[in-house]
Each structure stands twice: as structure tokens, then as C-alpha cells.
Write a protein that holds these residues in place. Structure first.
Motif, mmCIF file in Angstrom:
data_model
loop_
_atom_site.group_PDB
_atom_site.id
_atom_site.type_symbol
_atom_site.label_atom_id
_atom_site.label_comp_id
_atom_site.label_asym_id
_atom_site.label_seq_id
_atom_site.Cartn_x
_atom_site.Cartn_y
_atom_site.Cartn_z
ATOM 1 N N ARG A 1 -25.886 119.882 81.262
ATOM 2 C CA ARG A 1 -26.273 121.225 80.846
ATOM 3 C C ARG A 1 -26.164 122.162 82.041
ATOM 4 O O ARG A 1 -26.618 121.841 83.134
ATOM 5 N N SER B 1 -33.174 115.961 75.531
ATOM 6 C CA SER B 1 -32.565 114.700 75.111
ATOM 7 C C SER B 1 -31.046 114.734 75.166
ATOM 8 O O SER B 1 -30.387 113.819 74.663
ATOM 9 N N LEU B 2 -30.485 115.811 75.731
ATOM 10 C CA LEU B 2 -29.027 115.910 75.804
ATOM 11 C C LEU B 2 -28.424 114.673 76.460
ATOM 12 O O LEU B 2 -28.913 114.185 77.477
ATOM 13 N N GLU B 3 -27.363 114.172 75.864
ATOM 14 C CA GLU B 3 -26.689 112.995 76.415
ATOM 15 C C GLU B 3 -25.593 113.391 77.386
ATOM 16 O O GLU B 3 -24.942 112.544 77.976
ATOM 17 N N SER B 4 -25.336 114.684 77.538
ATOM 18 C CA SER B 4 -24.317 115.164 78.460
ATOM 19 C C SER B 4 -24.933 116.207 79.389
ATOM 20 O O SER B 4 -26.143 116.401 79.393
ATOM 21 N N GLU C 1 -27.562 115.207 66.109
ATOM 22 C CA GLU C 1 -27.015 114.184 67.006
ATOM 23 C C GLU C 1 -25.680 114.634 67.592
ATOM 24 O O GLU C 1 -25.376 114.383 68.764
ATOM 25 N N ASP C 2 -24.869 115.326 66.779
ATOM 26 C CA ASP C 2 -23.593 115.847 67.278
ATOM 27 C C ASP C 2 -23.827 116.834 68.421
ATOM 28 O O ASP C 2 -23.137 116.810 69.433
ATOM 29 N N LEU D 1 -26.435 117.081 70.422
ATOM 30 C CA LEU D 1 -27.001 116.437 71.605
ATOM 31 C C LEU D 1 -25.957 115.683 72.419
ATOM 32 O O LEU D 1 -26.178 115.393 73.599
ATOM 33 N N ARG D 2 -24.839 115.383 71.816
ATOM 34 C CA ARG D 2 -23.785 114.664 72.541
ATOM 35 C C ARG D 2 -22.869 115.616 73.325
ATOM 36 O O ARG D 2 -22.033 115.153 74.096
ATOM 37 N N GLN D 3 -23.045 116.921 73.145
ATOM 38 C CA GLN D 3 -22.140 117.884 73.773
ATOM 39 C C GLN D 3 -22.678 118.365 75.121
ATOM 40 O O GLN D 3 -23.882 118.441 75.338
#
Length: 297
Positions: free
Chosen positions: A218, A213-216, A188-189, A191-193
Motif C-alpha cells: 500500500r 489485511s491487504l495481501e499486497s 477478497e479480490d 485485498l489481493r491488490q
């Protein structure tokens, strides 16, 4: 038709007249005119429109020139292959590499390959993704490809020679928020980057489905010098084998963290079956195999 006919058409199109083309081809103007006339008669179609300003190619001529390029490339590849069969030290050699290979192995490998004082190899080096390298090798555009290829998957198109394997690591600047957590980094850490990384090879596709699923943001970039500059100046992270970042870890501008799920990066040489026995290809494989990648403890 033969290659001489195609070269004649190309020269006339390039220079716009038989006189100029005959100079380039080192034949007389009457001889070239007769050759062109015989070819037009054989094909039953005009290849040039004559006018006071010169010769203009017809669609027939342009079609012949365009369609002949793959044939000319294939013949050039055959000639280069025969030349490589004859010697370790002369000829044209094309090497395709992945971006990680380019950084880890070069220029040392190139210097080793040309170390002999009698070497007359003309080497061209091109950097592409793993998928593009395979295609270039199969079509004969490169003589050997070195990249992130699966080491134990047989193919009818090429032979595989394993080179190295290292765990993939997360790279970030020394004071990045993830660096504080070190061993406790979770999926989860990650994926937030914001992530900057090269194209992932095919065999890693399953492992990196989670990147969708990256939340930020790319950034896909195949230049590791650019990637490293971005890491040092931002909160972006990257992923790669530890050896890629060895100098930056040593000078403490970047830090490496383990991935939540262990994944290995592997490298291999791939060559066409008919090239595998060539002395120069075997020499390249041996040089790569003998090269020791940096190891980060």
C-alpha cells in the motif's frame, strides 16, 4: 512587555547591532538603546552581551523571542479576522483543503472568489489531511477548511456546512485484472491488490479497517495526479469518489468499479463559530455549494 519590545529584540538579534535595528524599526539609535535598557531593568536580566563585534543575545532574549511566537500569531489572526469582517474584497484569507477537494473544486472556486474587478483579497491555499485541517482551523492558522468531514456531527470548535456526497469507487487501468470482473469484484479480490490512496479521514476509519489485511503493498499518497499516473502504469488500484476520476473515465485511461461494500465520501466546509457570519466566509460557502461536481453514470 508589549509587542514593540518583542519586535525590538527580534530586530537586534537579526541585525546584530542597535544601529542597524534602529534603521529597520525607524527609530533613532539613542531611543532604541534607552528602550532596551529599560526592558533589561524591568526584567532584571541582561538580554544581550556587548562586544566589539556587536550584540549577542542571552538565553533570556532567545527565550522571550521563541515564547512570543504564538502570541504574535494570535494577534495577526485577530487583525486578519477584523479585516475580513469589514469587507468581501480585501484582506488576507487562508483556505485549507483536502487533496480531493483541491482536485475537484480548484482552480474554479478561486477564480470565482476573485472574480470581482475590485477584489483585493490575498488568498493562501494549503492542502492537508482532514485531521490537520481541523487543528489548523481551531488554532486560527486557516480561516475556513474544506475537506472530507462528517456532515452531521456537531462540534463546539467549529460549524459544519455540508457540500457534497458521492460513493467511493475503485479505480484501475482499463485492462487491469479486476476490470474484467466488473460487477463481480469481491472483498477478497480487493485485498489481493496493491493499493495507492490518500490518507483516510477519521470517519472512514471503521470502514477501512480491512485495509490492514491487504495481501499486497500500500502506498499512501495525497496527490491524485501522482495516484493516477501510478494507476495507468501498473496493477495498483485506488479508491476515491467517482468525480475525481471523471476525466480519466471519459478518455478511457481508467475504469471505475463499485466497492464490495457501499461507502459514501462526503465533503463539508468547517469554520470557527465567530467567523461563520463573515461575508467573505459566507461567500466561500455559497461558491462551494453552487459548484456542481461531475457525475459518472
Amino acid at each position: 512587555m508589549d509587542l514593540a519590545d518583542i519586535e525590538m529584540l527580534e530586530a537586534i538579534v537579526a541585525h546584530g547591532s542597535i544601529n542597524k535595528a534602529s534603521d529597520v524599526l525607524h527609530v533613532t539609535q539613542p531611543t532604541l538603546s534607552k528602550r532596551l535598557g529599560r526592558l533589561e531593568y524591568k526584567l532584571g536580566a541582561p538580554l544581550f552581551l556587548r562586544s566589539t563585534s556587536g550584540l549577542t543575545p542571552t538565553p533570556h532574549a532567545l527565550f522571550i523571542i521563541k515564547s512570543s511566537q504564538p502570541i504574535k500569531t494570535k494577534i495577526q489572526n485577530i487583525e486578519r479576522h477584523i479585516e475580513l469582517m469589514n469587507t468581501l474584497e480585501r484582506g488576507e484569507l487562508s483556505i485549507g483543503v483536502g487533496p480531493i477537494i483541491e482536485q475537484l473544486y480548484f482552480p474554479d472556486v478561486l477564480l470565482e472568489l476573485t472574480r470581482s474587478p475590485t477584489s483585493r483579497l490575498n488568498i493562501s491555499l494549503r492542502t492537508e489531511t482532514a485531521a490537520e485541517l481541523k487543528a489548523l482551523l481551531v488554532e486560527g492558522a486557516v480561516d475556513v477548511a474544506v475537506g472530507p468531514f462528517e456532515q452531521n456531527v456537531p462540534s463546539d470548535d467549529y460549524e459544519v456546512y455540508p457540500l457534497a456526497s458521492q460513493p467511493l469507487m475503485i479505480a484501475a487501468r482499463l485492462d487491469h485484472p479486476l476490470a474484467v470482473k466488473m460487477e463481480d469484484v469481491s472483498q477478497e479480490d480487493v485485498l489481493r491488490q496493491a493499493l495507492i490512496s490518500p490518507h483516510m479521514p477519521e470517519y472512514m476509519a471503521e470502514h477501512f479497517k480491512l485495509l490492514s489485511s491487504l495481501e499486497s503493498s500500500r502506498i499512501i499518497c495525497d496527490s491524485y495526479p501522482v495516484i493516477k499516473d501510478v494507476l495507468k502504469k501498473s496493477d495498483y488500484i485506488s479508491i476515491g469518489p467517482s468525480a475525481v476520476f471523471s476525466q480519466e473515465v471519459q478518455d478511457k485511461s481508467l475504469v471505475l468499479l463499485p466497492l464490495p461494500n457501499s461507502i459514501n465520501w462526503s465533503a463539508a466546509c468547517i469554520v470557527r463559530p465567530e467567523s461563520a457570519c463573515l461575508p467573505v466566509i459566507q461567500r466561500i460557502i455559497d461558491i462551494f455549494r453552487n459548484y456542481q461536481l461531475p457525475v459518472i453514470e
